[in-house]
Write a protein that holds these residues in place. Structure first.
Motif, PDB file in Angstrom:
ATOM      1  N   VAL A 137      -6.123   5.310   4.597  1.00  0.00           N
ATOM      2  CA  VAL A 137      -5.232   6.160   3.526  1.00  0.00           C
ATOM      3  C   VAL A 137      -6.088   7.518   2.942  1.00  0.00           C
ATOM      4  CG1 VAL A 137      -4.435   6.099   0.871  1.00  0.00           C
ATOM      5  CG2 VAL A 137      -4.226   3.668   2.626  1.00  0.00           C
ATOM      6  N   ASP A 138      -6.038   8.318   3.466  1.00  0.00           N
ATOM      7  CA  ASP A 138      -6.192   9.741   3.368  1.00  0.00           C
ATOM      8  C   ASP A 138      -5.971  10.106   1.868  1.00  0.00           C
ATOM      9  OD1 ASP A 138      -7.730  10.578   6.573  1.00  0.00           O
ATOM     10  OD2 ASP A 138      -5.791  10.048   6.598  1.00  0.00           O
ATOM     11  N   TRP A 139      -7.132  10.608   1.520  1.00  0.00           N
ATOM     12  CA  TRP A 139      -7.376  11.212  -0.002  1.00  0.00           C
ATOM     13  C   TRP A 139      -6.713  12.257   0.107  1.00  0.00           C
ATOM     14  CZ3 TRP A 139     -12.437   9.635  -2.892  1.00  0.00           C
ATOM     15  CH2 TRP A 139     -12.211   8.338  -2.471  1.00  0.00           C
ATOM     16  N   PHE A 163      -2.932   6.289  -5.179  1.00  0.00           N
ATOM     17  CA  PHE A 163      -2.037   5.693  -3.915  1.00  0.00           C
ATOM     18  C   PHE A 163      -2.519   3.847  -4.419  1.00  0.00           C
ATOM     19  CE2 PHE A 163      -6.827   5.752  -2.698  1.00  0.00           C
ATOM     20  CZ  PHE A 163      -6.972   4.984  -2.258  1.00  0.00           C
ATOM     21  N   VAL A 164      -2.370   3.117  -3.904  1.00  0.00           N
ATOM     22  CA  VAL A 164      -2.325   1.495  -4.742  1.00  0.00           C
ATOM     23  C   VAL A 164      -2.819   0.549  -3.670  1.00  0.00           C
ATOM     24  CG1 VAL A 164      -0.532  -0.432  -5.325  1.00  0.00           C
ATOM     25  CG2 VAL A 164       0.313   1.847  -5.815  1.00  0.00           C
ATOM     26  N   CYS A 168     -11.639  16.482  -3.428  1.00  0.00           N
ATOM     27  CA  CYS A 168     -12.322  15.611  -2.239  1.00  0.00           C
ATOM     28  C   CYS A 168     -11.956  16.716  -1.373  1.00  0.00           C
ATOM     29  CB  CYS A 168     -11.291  14.713  -2.074  1.00  0.00           C
ATOM     30  SG  CYS A 168     -10.086  14.444  -1.446  1.00  0.00           S
ATOM     31  N   GLU A 169     -12.214  16.456   0.433  1.00  0.00           N
ATOM     32  CA  GLU A 169     -12.230  17.839   0.787  1.00  0.00           C
ATOM     33  C   GLU A 169     -11.464  16.682   2.510  1.00  0.00           C
ATOM     34  OE1 GLU A 169     -12.221  21.422   1.012  1.00  0.00           O
ATOM     35  OE2 GLU A 169     -12.799  21.506  -0.942  1.00  0.00           O
ATOM     36  N   PRO A 170     -10.909  17.155   3.498  1.00  0.00           N
ATOM     37  CA  PRO A 170     -10.212  16.266   4.177  1.00  0.00           C
ATOM     38  C   PRO A 170     -11.496  15.420   4.809  1.00  0.00           C
ATOM     39  CG  PRO A 170      -9.061  18.446   4.295  1.00  0.00           C
ATOM     40  CD  PRO A 170     -10.558  18.526   3.159  1.00  0.00           C
ATOM     41  N   GLY A 171     -11.277  14.108   4.978  1.00  0.00           N
ATOM     42  CA  GLY A 171     -12.065  13.516   5.686  1.00  0.00           C
ATOM     43  C   GLY A 171     -13.157  12.615   4.713  1.00  0.00           C
ATOM     44  N   CYS A 172     -12.752  12.216   3.605  1.00  0.00           N
ATOM     45  CA  CYS A 172     -12.481  11.766   2.611  1.00  0.00           C
ATOM     46  C   CYS A 172     -11.144  10.789   2.858  1.00  0.00           C
ATOM     47  CB  CYS A 172     -12.775  11.710   1.160  1.00  0.00           C
ATOM     48  SG  CYS A 172     -14.029  13.113   1.034  1.00  0.00           S
ATOM     49  N   TYR A 173     -11.361   9.171   2.783  1.00  0.00           N
ATOM     50  CA  TYR A 173     -10.600   8.449   2.956  1.00  0.00           C
ATOM     51  C   TYR A 173     -11.202   6.533   2.662  1.00  0.00           C
ATOM     52  CZ  TYR A 173     -12.772   7.147   7.027  1.00  0.00           C
ATOM     53  OH  TYR A 173     -13.901   6.840   8.071  1.00  0.00           O
ATOM     54  N   VAL A 213       0.855  -0.952   0.320  1.00  0.00           N
ATOM     55  CA  VAL A 213      -0.318  -0.383  -0.132  1.00  0.00           C
ATOM     56  C   VAL A 213       0.939   1.130  -0.067  1.00  0.00           C
ATOM     57  CG1 VAL A 213      -1.719   1.051   1.138  1.00  0.00           C
ATOM     58  CG2 VAL A 213      -2.080  -1.252   1.675  1.00  0.00           C
ATOM     59  N   ARG A 214       0.457   1.777  -1.185  1.00  0.00           N
ATOM     60  CA  ARG A 214       1.229   3.382  -1.026  1.00  0.00           C
ATOM     61  C   ARG A 214       0.877   4.786  -1.227  1.00  0.00           C
ATOM     62  NH1 ARG A 214       7.587   3.188  -1.615  1.00  0.00           N
ATOM     63  NH2 ARG A 214       6.856   1.261   0.096  1.00  0.00           N
ATOM     64  N   ARG A 215       0.788   5.566  -0.920  1.00  0.00           N
ATOM     65  CA  ARG A 215       0.597   6.836  -1.794  1.00  0.00           C
ATOM     66  C   ARG A 215       2.178   7.885  -1.861  1.00  0.00           C
ATOM     67  NH1 ARG A 215      -0.300  10.499   2.279  1.00  0.00           N
ATOM     68  NH2 ARG A 215      -2.492  11.285   1.424  1.00  0.00           N
TER      69      ARG A 215
END
Length: 351
Positions: free
Chosen positions: A300-302, A308-309, A276-281, A76-78
């Motif tokens: 994983v936060d958006w 991200f993978v 997106c706004e903060p709060g999407c993950y 998993v990687r951002r």
């Protein structure tokens, strides 16, 4: 009597059926004397060398090479948006080849390579991957591309899907960033090059994609579905219903206060976040509890413009607690997985 039957009869004139099982009590026949057959020098030496690379494993020690550590898992990687913010015209591979122990070049998954492509206004960039399928999404900007002797214009929100047509040259008339995914790592692993184009170059225009997504989102019961999204498909993929024979692509909406319940599949997902706004993950994990929720999840936060993978086989769920709708584009090797009948997509049956 057929030719094959004649050969069999010559080898076994008694007509008795020979067992194919190995009998340890019977001495092995002597090796063929290659010199007696007229082979000399390197040919004679190569006959003995064939067995040098043979390796034998007890089944339980080799049946799961990921569990034993011989094959490394997809991590998993951002990949943050600042990888493509400002600077020179360039290609930025989202490279995980080292942790996956993949040799020969960059890779984001065993079969795919994702890249951020920045092209500054007035610049041009030529690429020629050894790939059967390429998908571009224009994050922002405007320009045109020369593909197989033809020119195609593009702008923010457009998708371009291209087969192998030789070198492609991209020209930017405004500062532009493209998200570019292709299947070169798969071809590199197989040791092959494309022999022909498997589909026609295709453009999915922004206005049509948004129109289709809006129609789906406004349909009755849309929020009760696991996905509010448009799947992209080219006409040649009428059996897999995917965007190419190796790639799968989705243009999706995550509505306000919605949770896309846990699901999993054996394809790798390369997820691009558009807005997106903060709060999407996204929550990821290996198993579900009795309520159908992910146990001990990794969050994983958006980030807008980031990627991200999602590894194969991982349960994952998308959450929007931001108060604003969000959009994403997952691209997967699910075209290939669907053809192989190995995608095995599953959804949590609890709400």
């Amino acid at each position: 009597m057929t030719a094959q039957a004649e050969v069999t009869a010559d080898r076994n004139p008694s007509g008795a059926r020979e067992s194919t099982l190995f009998d340890p009590t019977v001495a092995a026949p002597p090796l063929v004397d290659v010199a007696r057959l007229g082979f000399e020098g390197p040919l004679a030496a190569s006959a003995a060398a064939w067995a040098e690379d043979a390796v034998y494993w007890e089944y339980t020690k080799a049946a799961n090479p990921i569990g034993s550590g011989h094959t490394t898992p997809v991590p998993v990687r951002r990949f943050p948006a600042d990888l493509h913010t400002g600077g020179d015209t360039r290609v930025v591979p989202l490279d995980l080849a080292e942790p996956m122990r993949i040799e020969g070049g960059p890779a984001t998954s065993p079969a795919l390579l994702a890249n951020f492509v920045r092209i500054n206004a007035g610049d041009r960039l030529a690429v020629r991957p050894n790939a059967t399928s390429q998908l571009y999404y224009v994050l922002y900007g405007r320009g045109l591309s020369l593909v197989g002797g033809q020119a195609v214009e593009w702008e923010k929100g457009d998708f371009l899907v291209l087969p192998d047509l030789g070198e492609i040259t991209h020209h930017a008339t405004q500062d532009a960033v493209l998200y570019w995914v292709h299947d070169e790592p798969l071809l590199r692993y197989l040791g092959v090059v494309p022999s022909r184009a498997r589909f026609r170059p295709t453009k999915f225009a922004r206005h049509r994609a948004v129109e289709e997504l809006t129609r789906i989102a406004e349909a009755p019961g849309a929020n009760a579905k696991n996905r509010v999204s448009v799947l992209l498909n080219t006409v040649d993929q009428d059996r897999t219903l995917t965007v190419t024979h190796t790639l799968w692509a989705m243009f999706g909406l995550l509505p306000v206060d919605q949770i896309q319940r846990p699901h999993r599949h054996q394809s790798v997902a390369l997820d691009l976040i558009l807005d997106c706004e903060p709060g999407c993950y996204t929550l990821l994990g290996d198993r579900l509890d009795e309520r159908g929720d992910i146990v001990d999840p990794l969050r994983v936060d958006w980030e807008p413009g980031g990627a991200f993978v999602t590894p194969p086989g991982k349960w994952h769920a998308h959450h929007n607690e931001s108060g604003s709708p969000a959009h994403l584009i997952p691209i997967q090797d699910a075209g290939l997985q669907t053809y192989l009948r190995s995608l095995d997509i599953r959804f949590s049956d609890r709400r």
